[in-house]
Design a protein around this motif. Sequence first.
Motif, PDB file in Angstrom:
ATOM      1  N   SER A  14       0.788  -1.211   0.030  1.00  0.00           N
ATOM      2  CA  SER A  14      -0.044  -0.137  -0.101  1.00  0.00           C
ATOM      3  C   SER A  14       0.881   0.998   0.156  1.00  0.00           C
ATOM      4  CB  SER A  14      -0.923   0.070   1.050  1.00  0.00           C
ATOM      5  OG  SER A  14      -1.857  -0.950   1.099  1.00  0.00           O
ATOM      6  N   ARG A  15       1.764   1.255   0.908  1.00  0.00           N
ATOM      7  CA  ARG A  15       2.827   2.350   0.828  1.00  0.00           C
ATOM      8  C   ARG A  15       3.717   2.609  -0.651  1.00  0.00           C
ATOM      9  NH1 ARG A  15       4.071   0.188   6.215  1.00  0.00           N
ATOM     10  NH2 ARG A  15       5.744  -0.616   5.324  1.00  0.00           N
ATOM     11  N   LEU A  16       3.886   1.569  -1.061  1.00  0.00           N
ATOM     12  CA  LEU A  16       4.696   1.504  -2.399  1.00  0.00           C
ATOM     13  C   LEU A  16       3.954   1.695  -3.537  1.00  0.00           C
ATOM     14  CD1 LEU A  16       6.798  -1.720  -1.941  1.00  0.00           C
ATOM     15  CD2 LEU A  16       7.586   0.980  -1.905  1.00  0.00           C
ATOM     16  N   ARG A  17       2.500   1.269  -3.686  1.00  0.00           N
ATOM     17  CA  ARG A  17       1.784   1.573  -4.537  1.00  0.00           C
ATOM     18  C   ARG A  17       0.544   2.570  -4.597  1.00  0.00           C
ATOM     19  NH1 ARG A  17       1.159  -4.928  -5.390  1.00  0.00           N
ATOM     20  NH2 ARG A  17      -0.305  -4.497  -7.051  1.00  0.00           N
ATOM     21  N   HIS A  18       0.627   3.359  -3.797  1.00  0.00           N
ATOM     22  CA  HIS A  18      -0.573   4.117  -3.392  1.00  0.00           C
ATOM     23  C   HIS A  18      -0.518   5.452  -4.661  1.00  0.00           C
ATOM     24  CE1 HIS A  18      -2.980   7.353  -1.861  1.00  0.00           C
ATOM     25  NE2 HIS A  18      -3.686   6.368  -0.986  1.00  0.00           N
ATOM     26  N   PRO A  19      -1.632   5.586  -5.213  1.00  0.00           N
ATOM     27  CA  PRO A  19      -1.704   6.616  -6.430  1.00  0.00           C
ATOM     28  C   PRO A  19      -1.165   7.711  -6.100  1.00  0.00           C
ATOM     29  CG  PRO A  19      -3.921   5.438  -6.011  1.00  0.00           C
ATOM     30  CD  PRO A  19      -2.950   5.092  -4.928  1.00  0.00           C
ATOM     31  N   ASP A  20      -0.934   8.374  -5.034  1.00  0.00           N
ATOM     32  CA  ASP A  20      -0.325   9.384  -4.634  1.00  0.00           C
ATOM     33  C   ASP A  20       1.270   9.268  -4.746  1.00  0.00           C
ATOM     34  OD1 ASP A  20      -2.774  10.571  -4.141  1.00  0.00           O
ATOM     35  OD2 ASP A  20      -2.289  10.597  -1.685  1.00  0.00           O
ATOM     36  N   LYS A  21       1.839   8.381  -4.604  1.00  0.00           N
ATOM     37  CA  LYS A  21       3.105   7.982  -4.975  1.00  0.00           C
ATOM     38  C   LYS A  21       3.457   7.889  -6.636  1.00  0.00           C
ATOM     39  CE  LYS A  21       4.323   7.638  -0.499  1.00  0.00           C
ATOM     40  NZ  LYS A  21       4.854   6.298  -0.125  1.00  0.00           N
ATOM     41  N   ARG A  22       2.412   7.722  -7.225  1.00  0.00           N
ATOM     42  CA  ARG A  22       2.874   7.415  -8.673  1.00  0.00           C
ATOM     43  C   ARG A  22       1.671   8.262  -9.439  1.00  0.00           C
ATOM     44  NH1 ARG A  22       1.613   1.238  -9.584  1.00  0.00           N
ATOM     45  NH2 ARG A  22      -0.030   1.613  -8.175  1.00  0.00           N
ATOM     46  N   ASP A  30       1.999   9.881 -12.174  1.00  0.00           N
ATOM     47  CA  ASP A  30       2.200  10.063 -13.553  1.00  0.00           C
ATOM     48  C   ASP A  30       1.710   8.573 -14.043  1.00  0.00           C
ATOM     49  OD1 ASP A  30       3.311  12.499 -13.688  1.00  0.00           O
ATOM     50  OD2 ASP A  30       5.336  11.725 -13.238  1.00  0.00           O
ATOM     51  N   ASP A  31       1.266   7.682 -13.303  1.00  0.00           N
ATOM     52  CA  ASP A  31       1.047   6.423 -13.651  1.00  0.00           C
ATOM     53  C   ASP A  31      -0.462   6.148 -13.875  1.00  0.00           C
ATOM     54  OD1 ASP A  31       0.442   3.687 -14.176  1.00  0.00           O
ATOM     55  OD2 ASP A  31       1.562   3.120 -12.517  1.00  0.00           O
ATOM     56  N   PRO A  32      -0.926   5.995 -15.167  1.00  0.00           N
ATOM     57  CA  PRO A  32      -2.683   5.905 -15.368  1.00  0.00           C
ATOM     58  C   PRO A  32      -3.056   4.755 -14.632  1.00  0.00           C
ATOM     59  CG  PRO A  32      -1.469   5.605 -17.481  1.00  0.00           C
ATOM     60  CD  PRO A  32      -0.284   5.982 -16.365  1.00  0.00           C
ATOM     61  N   ASN A  33      -2.454   3.970 -14.605  1.00  0.00           N
ATOM     62  CA  ASN A  33      -2.937   2.676 -14.042  1.00  0.00           C
ATOM     63  C   ASN A  33      -2.693   2.395 -12.446  1.00  0.00           C
ATOM     64  OD1 ASN A  33      -3.373   1.448 -16.535  1.00  0.00           O
ATOM     65  ND2 ASN A  33      -1.272   0.937 -17.042  1.00  0.00           N
ATOM     66  N   ALA A  34      -2.385   3.693 -11.829  1.00  0.00           N
ATOM     67  CA  ALA A  34      -2.018   3.394 -10.288  1.00  0.00           C
ATOM     68  C   ALA A  34      -3.113   3.252  -9.604  1.00  0.00           C
ATOM     69  CB  ALA A  34      -1.556   4.968  -9.974  1.00  0.00           C
ATOM     70  N   THR A  35      -4.263   3.962  -9.873  1.00  0.00           N
ATOM     71  CA  THR A  35      -5.610   3.854  -9.170  1.00  0.00           C
ATOM     72  C   THR A  35      -6.171   2.236  -9.244  1.00  0.00           C
ATOM     73  OG1 THR A  35      -6.133   6.077  -9.345  1.00  0.00           O
ATOM     74  CG2 THR A  35      -7.831   4.791  -8.941  1.00  0.00           C
ATOM     75  N   ASP A  72      -4.586  -0.368 -10.218  1.00  0.00           N
ATOM     76  CA  ASP A  72      -3.661  -1.286  -9.311  1.00  0.00           C
ATOM     77  C   ASP A  72      -3.916  -1.231  -7.842  1.00  0.00           C
ATOM     78  OD1 ASP A  72      -1.389  -3.168  -9.520  1.00  0.00           O
ATOM     79  OD2 ASP A  72      -0.449  -1.234  -8.291  1.00  0.00           O
ATOM     80  N   PHE A  73      -4.089  -0.067  -7.496  1.00  0.00           N
ATOM     81  CA  PHE A  73      -4.281   0.020  -5.952  1.00  0.00           C
ATOM     82  C   PHE A  73      -5.633  -0.884  -5.462  1.00  0.00           C
ATOM     83  CE2 PHE A  73      -5.364   2.080  -1.862  1.00  0.00           C
ATOM     84  CZ  PHE A  73      -4.125   2.052  -1.206  1.00  0.00           C
ATOM     85  N   GLN A  74      -6.509  -0.429  -6.198  1.00  0.00           N
ATOM     86  CA  GLN A  74      -7.917  -0.916  -6.219  1.00  0.00           C
ATOM     87  C   GLN A  74      -7.897  -2.548  -6.179  1.00  0.00           C
ATOM     88  OE1 GLN A  74     -10.283   0.899  -9.167  1.00  0.00           O
ATOM     89  NE2 GLN A  74     -11.058   2.607  -7.831  1.00  0.00           N
ATOM     90  N   ARG A  75      -7.122  -3.170  -7.121  1.00  0.00           N
ATOM     91  CA  ARG A  75      -6.917  -4.601  -7.278  1.00  0.00           C
ATOM     92  C   ARG A  75      -6.284  -4.973  -5.941  1.00  0.00           C
ATOM     93  NH1 ARG A  75      -3.514  -7.522 -11.844  1.00  0.00           N
ATOM     94  NH2 ARG A  75      -2.053  -6.256 -10.754  1.00  0.00           N
ATOM     95  N   LEU A  76      -5.087  -4.159  -5.478  1.00  0.00           N
ATOM     96  CA  LEU A  76      -4.530  -4.782  -4.328  1.00  0.00           C
ATOM     97  C   LEU A  76      -5.460  -4.931  -3.168  1.00  0.00           C
ATOM     98  CD1 LEU A  76      -1.854  -5.141  -2.796  1.00  0.00           C
ATOM     99  CD2 LEU A  76      -1.622  -2.573  -2.436  1.00  0.00           C
TER     100      LEU A  76
END
Length: 293
Positions: free
Chosen positions: A38-46, A48-53, A55-59
């Motif tokens: 969660s810390r590594l893949r939170h959308p706030d940390k990425r 510029d990544d359009p798939n971040a949200t 990915d985080f929801q799948r996590l």
Amino acid sequence: MGQEEEDVDHYEVLCLPSGEEGAALSLEQIEKAYRTQSRLRHPDKRPDDPNATADFQRLASSYKLLRDESLRRQFDARLRGRREAAARAAASGVKRRKAVSDLEERERAFAAGQPVDATEAARREDKRKAADVKRELEEFFASKQSAASGTASTPVHGAPQDAQKTDKGKILKVSWEGGADYYTAAKLEEIFKQFGEVEDVVIKTRKSRSRGSAIVVMSSKEAARSALQNHSVYNVFSVPLIVVPVEESSGVPARPTQTPETRTSNIGGTGFSDLEASVFRKLQEAQKRKQSG
């Protein structure tokens, strides 16, 4: 539940070992992995990544399932069913491939007017495999040298290194069946970086569209050994990986870290029957020519 969701390995989403190892994990271990990811893949940390949200929801969804005791037992049962089905298919495929190989070897022996020697056939097969490994390593080193000098080469994922100084103990040969394009360099790097830093990934180009392979260079021998020892990680994917070390380019490759039963076959049905009939027919024709000669 859709097919895509059925194929998701929730342990893999949390970067945890799957299969029997995953089933043995405690809830505390799963919670710890979720907090870390969660810390590594939170959308706030990425940003510029359009798939971040997504990915985080799948996590979050995978964590929710694994923390539910009943749903987790059902998921573990599905994984076991997948592995058992793959093992049955692979066992059948191994027998078919051996039958094809034996038939073709007898055909060549009849055509040459020589008896079939199983030991000699095995020796030639080992020699062919060693030649394949040597060729792939030479292409790999050439691509790294070209990348380092700025010339055009086969695309290489990762920072260029001096090919002559690459320790062969850090190099892994990876292959899979079920679609040559199933794994990309980025996907393989994501899989292997859990064992240590990945220096390079080279996807090999093949004529066959059903089988793919790659060379993966780890940052150290220890990381390569870890990748080989944790072979159960590769069995959980819908297209399993076969990983072997490459210690000497002129030697015979070591046996896969996976058991042969985990490999799937791309020989079957009408295609195999037609090939078998064709080989038998040629053997009969060769025998008739030999008797009439």
